[in-house]
Design a protein around this motif. Structure first.
Motif, short mmCIF file in Angstrom:
data_model
loop_
_atom_site.label_atom_id
_atom_site.label_comp_id
_atom_site.label_asym_id
_atom_site.label_seq_id
_atom_site.Cartn_x
_atom_site.Cartn_y
_atom_site.Cartn_z
N LEU A 196 0.82 -1.21 0.00
CA LEU A 196 0.00 0.00 0.00
C LEU A 196 0.85 1.26 0.00
N GLU A 197 1.98 1.25 0.71
CA GLU A 197 2.83 2.43 0.77
C GLU A 197 3.76 2.45 -0.43
N ILE A 198 3.61 3.45 -1.28
CA ILE A 198 4.49 3.57 -2.43
C ILE A 198 5.84 4.13 -1.99
N ARG A 199 6.81 4.09 -2.91
CA ARG A 199 8.16 4.50 -2.56
C ARG A 199 8.25 6.00 -2.30
N CYS A 200 9.01 6.35 -1.31
CA CYS A 200 9.34 7.74 -1.03
C CYS A 200 10.61 7.74 -0.19
N ALA A 201 11.30 8.86 -0.21
CA ALA A 201 12.53 8.98 0.58
C ALA A 201 12.76 10.45 0.90
N LEU A 202 13.11 10.73 2.14
CA LEU A 202 13.43 12.09 2.58
C LEU A 202 14.87 12.09 3.07
N ALA A 203 15.72 12.85 2.39
CA ALA A 203 17.14 12.88 2.71
C ALA A 203 17.52 14.26 3.24
#
Length: 307
Positions: free
Chosen positions: A209-216
């Motif tokens: 359910l959770e699609i890809r994401c990234a916080l850098a």
């Protein structure tokens, strides 16, 4: 049963999840819920071709769009993506380097699949980042491609890597991986009957359910990465290796994850792209995938053919 044995309190009894209330009431903070001061938003431009050489990329118009803080391509971001078979990064030994004619990067030329990243943009808001993608001009030379695994092994098949179409092993050797257990021929000779059949399995994508994401977010030479990962230690080590850092210079945070099913055990190119944009802009960068991108840009379980 002895009367002195007390009833079990855990096995055979319902045990509620310790985070159940937070999840079902919406209090749980997933990666995409995190907001940092001055955070930028990133988007990725992807190849429309299964195999093509990039002849030129014009990012001038995109870079000049108000609100755009950075545009990166294979010409400006030479970052190895070492997770999986095509390894790379700081811990490569010299013997493996000599055997390796090619490595996989976050941006590759040529591109080798529909959806492979070609460029990425960081801007002050989502809409500006998406508008900037439409302003990037890419000239491709479309190359021959092959879709079936057995056809890819033919001598005349288009070569996806300079070394050929075999996936490299853990030592980066482009050779078939062979395992033998026992004397196969003797077993066939002793058998009363031998049955043989060809089987095929299709490509499977993990539809979490959770699609890809990234916080850098960089603080000096230390990277903090918020990302939905099943393997925090693996992701941390992979990020450090690919960015040329020591493990202690990378901190990976995943408080809640909305499904993984096996393909979130290492770092993703989204993690590296967000980290690279963050370093270019000196600001936190959130890279979010749409559902279509999650299907296009992330592999699941490969199709197989077996006898």
């Amino acid at each position: 049963m002895s009367e002195s044995v007390l009833p079990l309190t855990t096995i055979g009894n319902t045990t509620p999840r310790i985070d159940a209330i937070e999840r079902v009431t919406g209090q749980a903070k997933y990666t995409n819920d995190i907001k940092l001061p001055g955070m930028l938003y990133a988007r990725v431009l992807r190849s429309p071709h299964p195999h093509a050489r990039i002849l030129s990329i014009d990012t001038c118009e995109a870079s000049g769009l108000p609100g755009v803080q950075a545009v990166i391509t294979h010409e400006t971001a030479h970052v190895v993506w070492g997770a999986g078979s095509v390894s790379g990064g700081r811990q490569y030994n010299e013997a493996v380097k000599e055997r390796t004619l090619h490595r996989r990067y976050i941006f590759n030329n040529p591109v080798r699949c529909v959806g492979e990243p070609v460029a990425a943009v960081a801007a002050t808001d989502r809409h500006t980042a998406e508008q900037a993608l439409a302003l990037i001009r890419v000239e491709y030379e479309v190359l021959p491609f092959v879709l079936e695994p057995e056809a890819a092994l033919a001598d005349e098949a288009p070569r996806i890597w300079p070394e050929g179409n075999l996936c490299p092993d853990i030592d980066n050797r482009f050779e078939p991986v062979v395992f033998d257990l026992g004397d196969i021929e003797a077993g066939f000779a002793e058998a009363d009957r031998v049955f043989e059949q060809r089987y095929e399995t299709g490509f499977i994508h993990n539809a979490q359910l959770e699609i890809r994401c990234a916080l850098a977010h960089w603080q000096g030479d230390t990277l903090t990465l918020y990302t939905p990962t099943q393997g925090i230690a693996n992701c941390r080590h992979d990020m450090a290796r690919d960015l040329g850092l020591e493990d202690h210079q990378v901190r990976v945070v995943c408080s809640y994850m909305g499904g993984g099913f096996g393909n979130k055990n290492q770092n993703q190119d989204a993690d590296l792209i967000a980290a690279t944009l963050s370093r270019h802009t000196n600001a936190p960068v959130m890279l979010e995938y749409a559902r279509r991108e999650d299907w296009l840009g992330v592999h699941g379980r490969w199709p197989t053919v077996q006898t």
